[in-house]
Structure formats: structure tokens, C-alpha cells
Design a protein around this motif. Structure first.
Motif, PDB file in Angstrom:
ATOM      1  N   GLU A  23       0.857  -1.188   0.000  1.00  0.00           N
ATOM      2  CA  GLU A  23       0.000   0.000   0.000  1.00  0.00           C
ATOM      3  C   GLU A  23       0.890   1.234   0.000  1.00  0.00           C
ATOM      4  O   GLU A  23       1.896   1.273   0.700  1.00  0.00           O
ATOM      5  CB  GLU A  23      -0.896   0.008   1.239  1.00  0.00           C
ATOM      6  CG  GLU A  23      -1.823  -1.185   1.302  1.00  0.00           C
ATOM      7  CD  GLU A  23      -2.430  -1.407   2.679  1.00  0.00           C
ATOM      8  OE1 GLU A  23      -3.382  -2.180   2.762  1.00  0.00           O
ATOM      9  OE2 GLU A  23      -1.917  -0.818   3.667  1.00  0.00           O
ATOM     10  N   LEU A  24       0.507   2.229  -0.777  1.00  0.00           N
ATOM     11  CA  LEU A  24       1.237   3.492  -0.851  1.00  0.00           C
ATOM     12  C   LEU A  24       0.350   4.610  -0.330  1.00  0.00           C
ATOM     13  O   LEU A  24      -0.813   4.722  -0.739  1.00  0.00           O
ATOM     14  CB  LEU A  24       1.651   3.792  -2.294  1.00  0.00           C
ATOM     15  CG  LEU A  24       2.266   5.166  -2.555  1.00  0.00           C
ATOM     16  CD1 LEU A  24       3.601   5.323  -1.816  1.00  0.00           C
ATOM     17  CD2 LEU A  24       2.436   5.393  -4.050  1.00  0.00           C
ATOM     18  N   LYS A  36      -2.485   4.084  -3.604  1.00  0.00           N
ATOM     19  CA  LYS A  36      -2.460   2.918  -4.475  1.00  0.00           C
ATOM     20  C   LYS A  36      -2.218   1.660  -3.661  1.00  0.00           C
ATOM     21  O   LYS A  36      -1.523   1.698  -2.650  1.00  0.00           O
ATOM     22  CB  LYS A  36      -1.335   3.097  -5.486  1.00  0.00           C
ATOM     23  CG  LYS A  36      -1.238   2.049  -6.548  1.00  0.00           C
ATOM     24  CD  LYS A  36      -0.100   2.356  -7.522  1.00  0.00           C
ATOM     25  CE  LYS A  36      -0.581   3.383  -8.514  1.00  0.00           C
ATOM     26  NZ  LYS A  36       0.354   3.575  -9.635  1.00  0.00           N
ATOM     27  N   THR A  37      -2.779   0.551  -4.128  1.00  0.00           N
ATOM     28  CA  THR A  37      -2.468  -0.775  -3.592  1.00  0.00           C
ATOM     29  C   THR A  37      -2.082  -1.658  -4.770  1.00  0.00           C
ATOM     30  O   THR A  37      -2.783  -1.680  -5.778  1.00  0.00           O
ATOM     31  CB  THR A  37      -3.675  -1.383  -2.853  1.00  0.00           C
ATOM     32  OG1 THR A  37      -4.023  -0.532  -1.754  1.00  0.00           O
ATOM     33  CG2 THR A  37      -3.352  -2.770  -2.323  1.00  0.00           C
ATOM     34  N   THR A  57       5.272  13.800  -6.885  1.00  0.00           N
ATOM     35  CA  THR A  57       5.564  15.128  -6.360  1.00  0.00           C
ATOM     36  C   THR A  57       6.414  15.031  -5.097  1.00  0.00           C
ATOM     37  O   THR A  57       6.447  13.992  -4.432  1.00  0.00           O
ATOM     38  CB  THR A  57       4.266  15.892  -6.025  1.00  0.00           C
ATOM     39  OG1 THR A  57       3.530  15.149  -5.042  1.00  0.00           O
ATOM     40  CG2 THR A  57       3.402  16.090  -7.266  1.00  0.00           C
ATOM     41  N   ASN A  58       7.087  16.126  -4.781  1.00  0.00           N
ATOM     42  CA  ASN A  58       7.862  16.189  -3.541  1.00  0.00           C
ATOM     43  C   ASN A  58       6.928  16.007  -2.352  1.00  0.00           C
ATOM     44  O   ASN A  58       5.776  16.427  -2.391  1.00  0.00           O
ATOM     45  CB  ASN A  58       8.566  17.540  -3.422  1.00  0.00           C
ATOM     46  CG  ASN A  58       9.660  17.728  -4.447  1.00  0.00           C
ATOM     47  OD1 ASN A  58       9.921  16.856  -5.271  1.00  0.00           O
ATOM     48  ND2 ASN A  58      10.303  18.870  -4.405  1.00  0.00           N
ATOM     49  N   GLY A  59       7.435  15.387  -1.316  1.00  0.00           N
ATOM     50  CA  GLY A  59       6.641  15.206  -0.110  1.00  0.00           C
ATOM     51  C   GLY A  59       7.044  13.954   0.637  1.00  0.00           C
ATOM     52  O   GLY A  59       8.033  13.296   0.309  1.00  0.00           O
ATOM     53  N   GLU A  60       6.259  13.635   1.659  1.00  0.00           N
ATOM     54  CA  GLU A  60       6.501  12.455   2.482  1.00  0.00           C
ATOM     55  C   GLU A  60       5.510  11.363   2.101  1.00  0.00           C
ATOM     56  O   GLU A  60       4.329  11.635   1.866  1.00  0.00           O
ATOM     57  CB  GLU A  60       6.356  12.796   3.956  1.00  0.00           C
ATOM     58  CG  GLU A  60       7.434  13.735   4.452  1.00  0.00           C
ATOM     59  CD  GLU A  60       7.294  13.986   5.935  1.00  0.00           C
ATOM     60  OE1 GLU A  60       7.809  13.174   6.723  1.00  0.00           O
ATOM     61  OE2 GLU A  60       6.649  14.991   6.286  1.00  0.00           O
ATOM     62  N   TYR A  61       6.016  10.133   2.080  1.00  0.00           N
ATOM     63  CA  TYR A  61       5.221   8.983   1.665  1.00  0.00           C
ATOM     64  C   TYR A  61       5.435   7.825   2.621  1.00  0.00           C
ATOM     65  O   TYR A  61       6.380   7.811   3.406  1.00  0.00           O
ATOM     66  CB  TYR A  61       5.611   8.559   0.243  1.00  0.00           C
ATOM     67  CG  TYR A  61       5.273   9.590  -0.796  1.00  0.00           C
ATOM     68  CD1 TYR A  61       4.044   9.574  -1.442  1.00  0.00           C
ATOM     69  CD2 TYR A  61       6.165  10.598  -1.124  1.00  0.00           C
ATOM     70  CE1 TYR A  61       3.726  10.531  -2.391  1.00  0.00           C
ATOM     71  CE2 TYR A  61       5.859  11.567  -2.072  1.00  0.00           C
ATOM     72  CZ  TYR A  61       4.634  11.521  -2.704  1.00  0.00           C
ATOM     73  OH  TYR A  61       4.313  12.468  -3.634  1.00  0.00           O
ATOM     74  N   GLU A  62       4.572   6.844   2.492  1.00  0.00           N
ATOM     75  CA  GLU A  62       4.676   5.635   3.300  1.00  0.00           C
ATOM     76  C   GLU A  62       4.339   4.441   2.420  1.00  0.00           C
ATOM     77  O   GLU A  62       3.334   4.461   1.700  1.00  0.00           O
ATOM     78  CB  GLU A  62       3.695   5.731   4.466  1.00  0.00           C
ATOM     79  CG  GLU A  62       3.743   4.590   5.431  1.00  0.00           C
ATOM     80  CD  GLU A  62       2.793   4.822   6.594  1.00  0.00           C
ATOM     81  OE1 GLU A  62       3.182   5.511   7.556  1.00  0.00           O
ATOM     82  OE2 GLU A  62       1.656   4.322   6.523  1.00  0.00           O
TER      83      GLU A  62
END
Length: 117
Positions: A23-24, A36-37, A57-62
Motif C-alpha cells: 500500500e502506498l 495505491k495498492t 511530487t515532492n513530499g513524504e510517503y509511506e
């Protein structure tokens, strides 16, 4: 143009991590938005980049890797609760023109990651 990709290697069995749910999420302060999965293919990779083009895009993700379910399906005897179950990787994208490759090396007892190419 930049993109985000990943793949999973099963270090316990020395093979790609096939069939692992990933999972994103995009993070913003305390907010967490599902993007998204996907499920890894036979080579432990995703069939397409997780993010690319205008979506990258720039930023924080998991990224959340469902590794415990993968090892259970493989018949590995796991304790309850599992030592490694869902692997959560939080990371930042600072240059949306670059390729960010975030692989996972995982076993039922350990995991590691790095920024690959």
C-alpha cells in the motif's frame, strides 16, 4: 522525468517476494491519504512505477508491505503475534525529477531498505 519504484527480496528463501501486497500513502502532517495498492509480480516487482508523471511530487510517503501474510502463505511457522508482519517505510521525495527506488529485503525476523537506483 522522476518516478517511484520498489521491489521485495525474500532473504530467508533467497528469492523474489512474489505476491506481496503493498500500500502506498501520501503523508501531510497528521493526514495519511491512500494512493495505491499493488501486488508484487513473480519477480518481486511491481508491473509499473508506483508514482510517475504529474502524480510524482515532492513530499513524504509511506509504503506498507504485508510481509507476514506472504510468509504465512509460504508455510513458514510464525509466532503469534508475528515478529515481522507489516513493514512500514516512511520516506521523503525531495527531487521529483529523480528516480526513487525503495526496495525491501525481508525475512520473518528482519528487514532492511535503502535508496536504490
Amino acid at each position: 522525468m522522476g518516478k517511484l519504484t520498489t521491489h521485495v527480496l525474500d532473504t530467508a528463501h533467497g528469492c523474489p517476494g512474489a505476491g506481496i501486497r503493498i500500500e502506498l500513502y501520501a503523508l501531510g502532517g497528521e493526514a495519511r491519504r491512500a494512493l495505491k495498492t499493488v501486488v508484487t509480480n513473480h519477480d518481486g516487482r511491481c508491473d509499473a512505477p508506483l508514482l510517475e508523471g504529474e502524480a510524482f511530487t515532492n513530499g513524504e510517503y509511506e509504503l506498507v508491505f504485508h510481509a507476514g501474510d506472504y510468509f504465512a502463505r509460504a508455510g513458514v511457522a510464525l509466532p503469534e503475534p508475528r515478529f515481522v508482519d507489516r513493514v512500514v517505510l516512511r520516506f521523503g521525495i525531495a527531487d521529483c525529477a529523480a528516480h526513487y527506488h525503495v526496495p525491501l529485503l525481508v525475512s520473518p525476523w528482519a528487514y532492511s531498505t535503502y535508496r536504490g537506483s
